[in-house]
Write a protein that holds these residues in place. Structure first.
Motif, short mmCIF file in Angstrom:
data_model
loop_
_atom_site.label_atom_id
_atom_site.label_comp_id
_atom_site.label_asym_id
_atom_site.label_seq_id
_atom_site.Cartn_x
_atom_site.Cartn_y
_atom_site.Cartn_z
N LEU A 38 45.69 35.69 30.37
CA LEU A 38 45.32 34.67 31.12
C LEU A 38 44.24 34.57 32.26
N THR A 39 43.33 33.48 31.92
CA THR A 39 42.11 33.59 32.86
C THR A 39 42.26 32.17 33.73
N TYR A 40 42.14 32.36 34.97
CA TYR A 40 42.13 31.27 36.04
C TYR A 40 40.99 30.82 36.47
N ARG A 53 41.79 37.25 36.23
CA ARG A 53 42.38 37.68 34.68
C ARG A 53 43.65 38.41 35.13
N ARG A 54 44.81 38.10 34.09
CA ARG A 54 46.06 38.78 34.30
C ARG A 54 46.60 38.71 32.80
N PRO A 55 47.59 39.57 32.44
CA PRO A 55 48.39 39.53 31.35
C PRO A 55 49.29 38.50 31.20
N PRO A 56 49.67 38.21 29.92
CA PRO A 56 50.78 37.08 29.68
C PRO A 56 51.90 37.34 30.66
N TYR A 90 40.01 44.41 42.23
CA TYR A 90 41.08 44.89 41.06
C TYR A 90 42.27 45.09 41.90
N CYS A 91 43.45 44.56 41.52
CA CYS A 91 44.51 44.48 42.05
C CYS A 91 45.69 45.30 41.18
N PHE A 101 45.99 42.34 38.08
CA PHE A 101 44.93 41.41 37.89
C PHE A 101 43.60 41.76 38.34
N TYR A 102 42.57 41.39 38.03
CA TYR A 102 41.19 41.48 38.54
C TYR A 102 40.46 40.21 38.70
#
Length: 342
Positions: A38-40, A53-56, A90-91, A101-102
């Protein structure tokens, strides 16, 4: 409006403390078109836009959606001949918003995900976009992984064998509509694996994962979640399998703009790649067949995640994608038969 995958309060606090120059409050919006991670869009009080960006939010298959891998490739390639968004932070703390996420710089260009996206481009710009795409791929494949700190990111041998094993396992976990046909293609591909070389492999290199300037130049390459070390011809096989020409009755493995007037044809793209890299492309048809099979495995996983309600809602048509899976599986079977593998 609540966004799946974002905890606004904790995420804003983390961004404030870790992204240089960011000034809260921030607003979040889902960037349309994402089929996996997922991109926000993240807009701060000064109007500066960044991307997160983070995973589903669930249904994640094993070895998939590794944010640290994306971040590592993005960081390694920033400043090379391959344009990528600027890596910002990066987190690894999953308590912030439910997953690692990053954050990266937001590239304000046009992603050529389909024919409609190419409408504003002149015929000259379309041609340049097509050639710039393959030139960018060639640039990626001429980078020494050791020189950019990626030498230890993955094994260098047996890439195709590992890919065949991985996607075979995951397609069975996901539930494709015709496993018997996919299994038959898998077995034929395993039996006919060619001799391989090694380089950086993007895993989903196509115009729909690139951002372009109005003149057709590539501004950035996105979506590094499948990146690894392996046989670079697999990337070229994916690009060719997605490169639809006007009048084709064979669908691409992914949507793209190349059936519109102005884009170069597949043969010209392959010839340019061979010219720039010096690689032998005589067995490219194997890689195209492999990628048609692999596309079925990937879309089965994406479809399963949408049906499970763990992806953002951007108009995804699960029934249509299931039909495309079957079509690609049959095309892959036809291809391995033409190669004499069955």
């Amino acid at each position: 409006m609540e966004l799946r995958g974002i905890e606004p309060g904790p995420t804003e606090r983390w961004l404030r403390d870790n992204v240089p120059g960011l000034r809260p409050p921030v607003t979040f919006s889902l960037v349309s078109g994402g089929r996996s991670n997922l991109t926000y869009r993240v807009t701060d009080a000064d109007g500066v836009v960044r991307a997160l960006r983070r995973p589903p939010t669930g249904g994640v298959l094993s070895t998939a959606h590794d944010m640290s891998r994306e971040w590592r490739f993005l960081s390694a390639l920033h400043g090379t001949a391959v344009p990528v968004p600027e890596p910002l932070a990066y987190c690894s703390d999953t308590s912030v918003t439910g997953a690692e996420f990053y954050v990266m710089g937001f590239v304000d260009g046009t992603v050529l995900g389909d024919g409609a996206a190419a409408a504003p481009f002149s015929l000259e710009a379309r041609r340049r976009a097509g050639m710039a795409t393959v030139e960018c791929l060639a640039a990626l494949h001429t980078i020494d992984p050791d020189a950019v700190g990626l030498g230890g990111v993955a094994r260098r041998d047996g890439y195709l064998q590992r890919q065949l094993s991985r996607w075979q396992r995951q397609v069975h976990q996901s539930g494709a509509p015709d496993l018997e046909l996919l299994d038959a293609v898998h077995d034929a591909l395993v039996a006919g694996v060619p001799e391989q070389s090694t380089g950086i492999v993007h895993g989903d290199f196509r115009p729909g994962n690139l951002s372009f300037a109005p003149d057709g130049e590539v501004l950035a390459v996105f979506d590094w979640e499948l990146a690894t070390l392996g046989d670079p011809l697999a990337d070229l096989g994916w690009l060719v399998a997605s490169w639809v020409e006007p009048g084709d009755d064979v669908p691409g493995v992914a949507h793209g703009p190349t059936a519109e007037p102005g884009f170069p044809g597949r043969d010209e793209v392959v010839a340019r790649y061979a010219e720039l890299t010096g690689r032998d492309v005589s067995r490219l048809s194997y890689y195209v067949a492999f990628q048609r099979w692999r596309s079925c495995c990937i879309t089965a996983g994406v479809r399963a995640r949408y049906l499970a309600g763990v992806m953002g809602d951007d108009g995804y048509d699960a029934e249509a994608r299931a039909a495309e899976e079957l079509r690609q599986a049959q095309l892959a079977w036809d291809a391995v038969r033409e190669l004499g593998l069955v």
